[in-house]
Motif scaffolding. Sequence first.
Motif: not given
Length: 218
Positions: A88-101
């Motif tokens: 499962v991919i985890v985005s650690p914070d709001k700033g990383a969310a778009d990149k994880a998506s």
Amino acid sequence: QQNPETDVHLIMPYFPYARQDRVCNEGEAFSASVMAGLINGLNCKSVQVFDPHSNIVVNLLNNCHVVSQADMLEGSIVARDIQNKGLVIVSPDKGAADKASEVAKRLAASGCDTEVLYCQKERDTKTGQITRSIVTGNVEGKDMIILDDICDGGRTFIELAKVLKEKGVGSLYLYVTHGIFSKSLDVLREHFEHVYCYHTLLRSSDIDEQFLSVIEEK
């Protein structure tokens, strides 16, 4: 003085002061803006940056071209392990969310559908200390990989790993594009099965290849 007939193309694997892309407290320097001004003064035909910390950096640079996190991970050992290990991919914070998506979308296009867990963190802007990592959803028994752009001392990932383990997560992995690892790899060993980075500032003698995979193309 630059020859006006010469085109300069600058490649910046790591943009200095990328994390200081805003002023959080009165009196702080807007260091990313200062660095961008110096680079813009070179009048480059193009400036290529790898996985910049935020779009603020991109917007500050003239003629900027981005190599995204998804570009770097596509077809890499990280993408293969996400698929083969069912991570499962985890985005650690709001700033990383778009990149994880975007990474998840790129993987889905190649036939690997993966879940993304979006987490949040709270930080004291005066001290820089993380005060809380917030995880919502059921993570029990799931193997996961945290994706982000920079690991300096590793505090963001260590604190998040602690919360995930309290909630019963399975094996934890970490990918960062820019592996500074200023506190060495040892601080991460207790919390992660394996760490990946695109490139690192570590000396080759300090790299334990059983624990850290560097995926940069030579």
